[in-house]
Write a protein that holds these residues in place. Structure first.
Motif, PDB file in Angstrom:
ATOM      1  N   ASN A  90       0.835  -1.204   0.000  1.00 39.27           N
ATOM      2  CA  ASN A  90       0.000   0.000   0.000  1.00 39.27           C
ATOM      3  C   ASN A  90       0.870   1.254   0.000  1.00 39.27           C
ATOM      4  OD1 ASN A  90      -2.417  -1.379  -0.030  1.00 39.27           O
ATOM      5  ND2 ASN A  90      -2.647  -1.367   2.193  1.00 39.27           N
ATOM      6  N   ARG A  91       1.881   1.254   0.854  1.00 35.59           N
ATOM      7  CA  ARG A  91       2.789   2.421   0.887  1.00 35.59           C
ATOM      8  C   ARG A  91       3.518   2.572  -0.439  1.00 35.59           C
ATOM      9  NH1 ARG A  91       6.181   1.716   6.257  1.00 35.59           N
ATOM     10  NH2 ARG A  91       5.952  -0.402   5.577  1.00 35.59           N
ATOM     11  N   GLN A  92       3.915   1.441  -1.025  1.00 37.06           N
ATOM     12  CA  GLN A  92       4.597   1.499  -2.313  1.00 37.06           C
ATOM     13  C   GLN A  92       3.665   2.077  -3.381  1.00 37.06           C
ATOM     14  OE1 GLN A  92       5.687  -2.292  -4.013  1.00 37.06           O
ATOM     15  NE2 GLN A  92       7.329  -1.387  -5.242  1.00 37.06           N
ATOM     16  N   ALA A  93       2.392   1.693  -3.361  1.00 33.94           N
ATOM     17  CA  ALA A  93       1.422   2.209  -4.339  1.00 33.94           C
ATOM     18  C   ALA A  93       1.234   3.715  -4.151  1.00 33.94           C
ATOM     19  CB  ALA A  93       0.093   1.469  -4.196  1.00 33.94           C
ATOM     20  N   LYS A  94       1.140   4.137  -2.880  1.00 40.31           N
ATOM     21  CA  LYS A  94       0.993   5.565  -2.606  1.00 40.31           C
ATOM     22  C   LYS A  94       2.226   6.328  -3.082  1.00 40.31           C
ATOM     23  CE  LYS A  94      -2.080   5.137   1.380  1.00 40.31           C
ATOM     24  NZ  LYS A  94      -2.203   5.293   2.843  1.00 40.31           N
ATOM     25  N   LEU A  95       3.406   5.771  -2.807  1.00 43.40           N
ATOM     26  CA  LEU A  95       4.640   6.440  -3.241  1.00 43.40           C
ATOM     27  C   LEU A  95       4.728   6.503  -4.765  1.00 43.40           C
ATOM     28  CD1 LEU A  95       7.209   5.002  -0.672  1.00 43.40           C
ATOM     29  CD2 LEU A  95       6.413   7.357  -0.853  1.00 43.40           C
ATOM     30  N   ARG A  96       4.306   5.437  -5.433  1.00 45.66           N
ATOM     31  CA  ARG A  96       4.305   5.458  -6.902  1.00 45.66           C
ATOM     32  C   ARG A  96       3.331   6.502  -7.433  1.00 45.66           C
ATOM     33  NH1 ARG A  96       4.919  -0.912  -8.405  1.00 45.66           N
ATOM     34  NH2 ARG A  96       7.170  -0.955  -8.053  1.00 45.66           N
ATOM     35  N   ALA A  97       2.161   6.619  -6.785  1.00 44.85           N
ATOM     36  CA  ALA A  97       1.180   7.628  -7.201  1.00 44.85           C
ATOM     37  C   ALA A  97       1.751   9.028  -6.989  1.00 44.85           C
ATOM     38  CB  ALA A  97      -0.121   7.460  -6.420  1.00 44.85           C
ATOM     39  N   LEU A  98       2.397   9.239  -5.849  1.00 39.27           N
ATOM     40  CA  LEU A  98       3.028  10.538  -5.594  1.00 39.27           C
ATOM     41  C   LEU A  98       4.116  10.836  -6.621  1.00 39.27           C
ATOM     42  CD1 LEU A  98       3.345  10.596  -1.700  1.00 39.27           C
ATOM     43  CD2 LEU A  98       1.969  12.102  -3.117  1.00 39.27           C
ATOM     44  N   LEU A  99       4.925   9.819  -6.925  1.00 41.15           N
ATOM     45  CA  LEU A  99       5.983   9.992  -7.912  1.00 41.15           C
ATOM     46  C   LEU A  99       5.393  10.342  -9.273  1.00 41.15           C
ATOM     47  CD1 LEU A  99       8.979   9.840  -8.658  1.00 41.15           C
ATOM     48  CD2 LEU A  99       8.666   7.387  -9.072  1.00 41.15           C
TER      49      LEU A  99
END
Length: 159
Positions: free
Chosen positions: A29-38
């Protein structure tokens, strides 16, 4: 007993597996959020670059204006020195007072000119002035009569 130990180990391993699965989901989930932010940052980068270029241009314009104003100030200071205003001891406050005084005098002159224009309209002879006064009185009476007639006409049509 042996089976109890094995069951305990299995339960412990299941708990560890469940904990690890939760941590993996949380990390995903954190990785998905970070990818979305990126991805958002990548999309916003051209706009931010454009804003940065615009700010740089604005900074250049402000710098040019600042230099222009410095040059104007230097010119004005040299003009003040050439005029000798400093030698006479005139500063801003004194100049402001003088400007106020000039405006007061200008207003007084305008007032007196208006009074003079009123006298200028009078005839040169006193007898002609009385004639003019009588003409004005007659005209005033005519206007009053017209006004009364208009008021009467206005109110009589409403009834």
């Amino acid at each position: 007993m042996q089976q109890f130990k094995r069951q305990t180990e299995i339960d412990s391993l299941n708990e560890q597996t469940t904990g690890l699965q939760q941590k993996i989901r949380s990390s995903q989930n954190r990785q998905a959020k970070l990818r979305a932010l990126l991805e958002d940052r990548r999309k916003a980068a051209p706009i931010e670059e454009q804003k940065a270029r615009e700010w740089e241009r604005n900074a250049q314009v402000v710098s040019q204006k600042s230099n222009e104003y410095r040059e104007r100030l230097a010119e004005l200071q040299s003009a003040v020195k050439e005029s000798g205003a400093e030698e006479r001891g005139l500063d801003y406050d004194q100049l402001k007072e003088l400007d106020t005084r000039v405006e007061e005098l200008r207003a007084a002159v305008d007032k007196k000119q208006n009074i003079y224009k009123g006298y200028e309209a009078l005839p040169p002879d006193i007898s002609l002035a009385y004639v003019k006064l009588e003409e004005a009185k007659v005209k005033l009476e005519q206007l009053r009569a017209e006004c009364e007639h208009a008021v009467d006409a206005a109110f009589s049509t409403r009834k």
